[in-house]
Design an enzyme around this catalytic site. Structure first.
Site, PDB file in Angstrom:
ATOM      1  N   ASP A 110      92.557  49.506 160.395  1.00  0.00           N
ATOM      2  CA  ASP A 110      93.286  50.680 159.894  1.00  0.00           C
ATOM      3  C   ASP A 110      92.954  51.036 158.451  1.00  0.00           C
ATOM      4  OD1 ASP A 110      94.546  50.699 162.370  1.00  0.00           O
ATOM      5  OD2 ASP A 110      96.166  49.399 161.660  1.00  0.00           O
ATOM      6  N   GLN A 113      88.693  47.841 164.517  1.00  0.00           N
ATOM      7  CA  GLN A 113      89.359  46.709 163.876  1.00  0.00           C
ATOM      8  C   GLN A 113      88.708  46.408 162.508  1.00  0.00           C
ATOM      9  OE1 GLN A 113      88.424  46.044 167.532  1.00  0.00           O
ATOM     10  NE2 GLN A 113      90.198  47.324 167.760  1.00  0.00           N
ATOM     11  N   GLY A 162      92.794  52.642 166.942  1.00  0.00           N
ATOM     12  CA  GLY A 162      93.401  53.965 166.758  1.00  0.00           C
ATOM     13  C   GLY A 162      92.791  54.558 165.508  1.00  0.00           C
ATOM     14  N   HIS A 163      91.894  55.516 165.675  1.00  0.00           N
ATOM     15  CA  HIS A 163      91.151  56.091 164.545  1.00  0.00           C
ATOM     16  C   HIS A 163      91.612  57.528 164.329  1.00  0.00           C
ATOM     17  CE1 HIS A 163      87.709  52.992 165.288  1.00  0.00           C
ATOM     18  NE2 HIS A 163      88.848  52.436 164.951  1.00  0.00           N
ATOM     19  N   LYS A 212      88.647  54.078 158.937  1.00  0.00           N
ATOM     20  CA  LYS A 212      87.289  54.175 159.511  1.00  0.00           C
ATOM     21  C   LYS A 212      87.074  55.527 160.180  1.00  0.00           C
ATOM     22  CE  LYS A 212      88.216  50.517 161.969  1.00  0.00           C
ATOM     23  NZ  LYS A 212      89.469  50.049 161.346  1.00  0.00           N
TER      24      LYS A 212
HETATM   25  P1  GDP Z   1      91.244  53.398 161.215  1.00  0.00           P
HETATM   26  O1  GDP Z   1      91.773  52.650 162.380  1.00  0.00           O
HETATM   27  O2  GDP Z   1      90.490  52.523 160.268  1.00  0.00           O
HETATM   28  O3  GDP Z   1      90.471  54.620 161.592  1.00  0.00           O
HETATM   29  O4  GDP Z   1      92.520  53.910 160.389  1.00  0.00           O
HETATM   30  P2  GDP Z   1      93.868  54.554 161.010  1.00  0.00           P
HETATM   31  O5  GDP Z   1      93.573  55.915 161.459  1.00  0.00           O
HETATM   32  O6  GDP Z   1      94.488  53.612 161.984  1.00  0.00           O
HETATM   33  O7  GDP Z   1      94.795  54.518 159.729  1.00  0.00           O
HETATM   34  C1  GDP Z   1      94.434  55.147 158.557  1.00  0.00           C
HETATM   35  C2  GDP Z   1      95.527  56.179 158.223  1.00  0.00           C
HETATM   36  O8  GDP Z   1      95.367  56.614 156.888  1.00  0.00           O
HETATM   37  C3  GDP Z   1      95.426  57.437 159.060  1.00  0.00           C
HETATM   38  O9  GDP Z   1      96.721  57.937 159.245  1.00  0.00           O
HETATM   39  C4  GDP Z   1      94.612  58.395 158.187  1.00  0.00           C
HETATM   40  O10 GDP Z   1      94.906  59.760 158.439  1.00  0.00           O
HETATM   41  C5  GDP Z   1      95.094  58.005 156.827  1.00  0.00           C
HETATM   42  N1  GDP Z   1      94.117  58.157 155.727  1.00  0.00           N
HETATM   43  C6  GDP Z   1      92.776  57.939 155.716  1.00  0.00           C
HETATM   44  N2  GDP Z   1      92.281  58.066 154.474  1.00  0.00           N
HETATM   45  C7  GDP Z   1      93.344  58.359 153.675  1.00  0.00           C
HETATM   46  C8  GDP Z   1      93.487  58.569 152.276  1.00  0.00           C
HETATM   47  O11 GDP Z   1      92.563  58.495 151.491  1.00  0.00           O
HETATM   48  N3  GDP Z   1      94.770  58.840 151.822  1.00  0.00           N
HETATM   49  C9  GDP Z   1      95.848  58.906 152.660  1.00  0.00           C
HETATM   50  N4  GDP Z   1      97.031  59.156 152.142  1.00  0.00           N
HETATM   51  N5  GDP Z   1      95.734  58.702 153.978  1.00  0.00           N
HETATM   52  C10 GDP Z   1      94.498  58.424 154.476  1.00  0.00           C
HETATM   53  P1  IMO Z   2      91.622  49.890 164.385  1.00  0.00           P
HETATM   54  O1  IMO Z   2      90.262  50.106 165.001  1.00  0.00           O
HETATM   55  C1  IMO Z   2      94.746  47.046 163.317  1.00  0.00           C
HETATM   56  C2  IMO Z   2      95.237  43.592 165.972  1.00  0.00           C
HETATM   57  C3  IMO Z   2      96.534  43.491 166.750  1.00  0.00           C
HETATM   58  C4  IMO Z   2      96.674  41.979 166.851  1.00  0.00           C
HETATM   59  C5  IMO Z   2      95.226  41.526 167.038  1.00  0.00           C
HETATM   60  C6  IMO Z   2      94.828  41.264 168.484  1.00  0.00           C
HETATM   61  O2  IMO Z   2      92.531  51.035 164.549  1.00  0.00           O
HETATM   62  O3  IMO Z   2      91.484  49.399 162.981  1.00  0.00           O
HETATM   63  P2  IMO Z   2      94.261  42.885 170.526  1.00  0.00           P
HETATM   64  O4  IMO Z   2      95.079  43.920 171.204  1.00  0.00           O
HETATM   65  O5  IMO Z   2      92.997  43.406 169.938  1.00  0.00           O
HETATM   66  O6  IMO Z   2      94.029  41.676 171.374  1.00  0.00           O
HETATM   67  O7  IMO Z   2      95.190  42.387 169.288  1.00  0.00           O
HETATM   68  O8  IMO Z   2      94.427  42.552 166.488  1.00  0.00           O
HETATM   69  N1  IMO Z   2      94.508  44.857 166.152  1.00  0.00           N
HETATM   70  C7  IMO Z   2      94.442  45.831 165.219  1.00  0.00           C
HETATM   71  N2  IMO Z   2      95.037  45.922 164.021  1.00  0.00           N
HETATM   72  N3  IMO Z   2      93.894  48.005 163.732  1.00  0.00           N
HETATM   73  C8  IMO Z   2      93.257  47.890 164.917  1.00  0.00           C
HETATM   74  O9  IMO Z   2      92.283  48.736 165.300  1.00  0.00           O
HETATM   75  C9  IMO Z   2      93.548  46.798 165.744  1.00  0.00           C
HETATM   76  N4  IMO Z   2      93.152  46.403 166.970  1.00  0.00           N
HETATM   77  C10 IMO Z   2      93.730  45.223 167.196  1.00  0.00           C
HETATM   78  O10 IMO Z   2      97.603  44.067 166.037  1.00  0.00           O
HETATM   79  O11 IMO Z   2      97.110  41.455 165.625  1.00  0.00           O
HETATM   80 MG    MG Z   3      93.603  52.261 163.320  1.00  0.00          MG
END
Ligand code: GDP
Ligand code: IMO
Ligand code: MG
Length: 422
Positions: free
Chosen positions: A13, A223, A40-41, A16
């Protein structure tokens, strides 16, 4: 520059999706090489929020081909739902979205097993409940279902019998749970297979050709390195190779190398699920980071644990995944805090460590902090802010690699490039 990797450098998270979407504008191909719909991207375009779980984050660019490679564990039902949502935003034809015939399939049995195990476990992992671990287990035990099997019902039933007859014993006797019949599962999967058929292809050959043609390729990790099956905080990890090493096996780059591995780093630290997190703040400051950063899991909606930036764990990620530069995200979230800290080392049993080597017991790690000048400006309104220099210098000096990208907000425009990539 021809090949770039997007690698989560923390516990996932990090942003990415946003960075992949931005760099994807210039890419010919974006390839997902591991993980499944545990990811979840998030991509924000104007008022719209698009959360991608299996479809690569280059999909919103019409000139970019998205590839789901064989290292992914593929959930057909979730994929088709996601595709419907994406098609509301942009036209997607099989020319632009390709699924490897050799990706492993997540079946309803895997999801059920994941949930039952977590319920019964004394020490829970806190999985996303998507069946990721059980699906990778079947792959490694050589009993897994592959995407190509969805196109041949007879072969599929044979494989499902081979894999699930022994699991039925677990459902019946250990977990005392109901479970769907093999016929029911086979019918469902074959129906999905019919819909998926136009997208299924040999992505290895496709990628090989693209590499030979010097196409611009972006590898999108899911991840983060600290959740890697080998390098992460085992057993509190996911079941795939989340770092750059996973690209070689999961995407199959038969020729060429990866020119740049960009570690995506959130300007502070978050983690969802169980496991050690040395800088976690279970106090008002942690709650504030969680609220301002809107730190809820994009897949499960769970509250993310929050804390200051953890440099020893990042130093380890950089080494473990050969990261060559950093994209620093969510800097805006730190603005307005009356104090700003980064962890530069841990104290464990009276000794100081500046790198989270695997031999260390992170449960015992006491973070040692350096206090930096707090940020005061509203970054969302500006392009580049000099008051960040101290923070950036501290990171660069510590990790010995450059910070190439700064993100100040979730939108595409809220970005500053300090380095040219594609
Ligand atoms: P990922 O799994 O690495 O793609 O990240 P996620 O989407 O799960 O979580 C990142 C969250 O931060 C999302 O809600 C993005 O919209 C948000 N985000 C990404 N870059 C920034 C930033 O520079 N500032 C803020 N405030 N939010 C951001
Ligand atoms: P993105 O791509 C954050 C964590 C779960 C748990 C562990 C194992 O959005 O960054 P799993 O279901 O993979 O067997 O769970 O990994 N986990 C993540 N944490 N971002 C993710 O994906 C994750 N995918 C799995 O919370 O601790
Ligand atoms: Mg994510």
């Amino acid at each position: 520059m021809k090949t770039l990797a997007i690698i989560g450098a923390q516990w996932g998270d990090e942003g990415k999706g946003k960075i992949t979407d931005l760099l994807g504008q210039k890419a010919d191909l974006v390839i997902r090489f591991q993980g499944g719909n545990n990811a979840g991207h998030t991509i924000i375009v104007g008022e719209k929020k698009i959360v991608l779980h299996q479809i690569p984050s280059g999909i919103l660019h019409p000139s970019c081909v998205s590839v789901i490679a064989h290292g992914v564990v593929f959930e057909p039902e979730a994929f088709l739902e996601e595709l419907e949502k994406v098609k509301k935003e942009i036209e997607v034809s099989p020319d632009r979205l390709k699924i490897s015939l050799n990706a492993s399939v997540i079946t309803p049995y895997h999801k059920l097993l994941d949930a039952l195990r977590e319920n019964k476990a004394v020490k829970k992992i806190g999985t996303t409940g998507k069946g990721i671990g059980p699906a990778y287990e079947d792959k490694v035990s050589r009993k897994g279902v592959k995407v190509k099997d969805l196109l041949n019902k007879e072969a599929l039933i044979t494989k499902l019998k081979n894999t699930f007859e022994e699991k039925e014993t677990l459902f019946t006797h250990l977990y005392k749970s109901d479970f769907p019949s093999i016929e029911e599962v086979a019918d469902k999967l074959c129906k999905y297979g019919e819909e998926l058929a136009p997208y299924i292809t040999d992505t290895f050959s496709y990628t090989d050709k693209a590499l030979k043609e010097n196409k611009k390729i972006l590898f999108e990790g899911a991840q983060g390195v600290l959740l890697d099956i080998d390098y992460g905080s085992y057993p509190y990890v996911t079941s795939s190779s989340t770092g750059a090493a996973g690209i070689y096996t999961g995407a199959g780059i038969s020729s060429g190398k990866i020119d740049e591995k960009i570690g995506i780093v959130k300007a502070y630290t978050t983690r969802v699920g169980e496991g050690p997190m040395p800088t976690e703040m279970t106090c008002e400051k942690g709650d504030r980071l969680q609220q301002i950063g809107n730190e809820f899991g994009a897949t499960t909606g769970r509250r993310r644990r929050c804390g200051w930036l953890d440099l020893p764990s990042l130093k380890y990620s950089v080494k473990a995944s050969f990261i060559t530069s950093i994209a620093l995200t969510k800097l805006d979230v730190l603005s307005g805090f009356d104090e700003l800290k980064v962890c530069y080392a841990y104290e464990i049993d009276g000794n100081e460590y500046d790198c989270a080597y695997p031999g260390l017991d992170l449960e015992k790690a006491k973070p040692l902090y350096k206090t930096l000048t707090p940020f005061t400006q509203d970054f969302s309104q500006t392009d580049y802010v000099t008051e960040l220099n101290d923070y950036i210098n501290t990171i660069e000096e510590n990790l010995n690699i450059p910070v190439g990208i700064l993100a100040f907000g979730p939108e595409r425009s809220q970005i500053h490039f300090r380095k040219e990539y594609f």
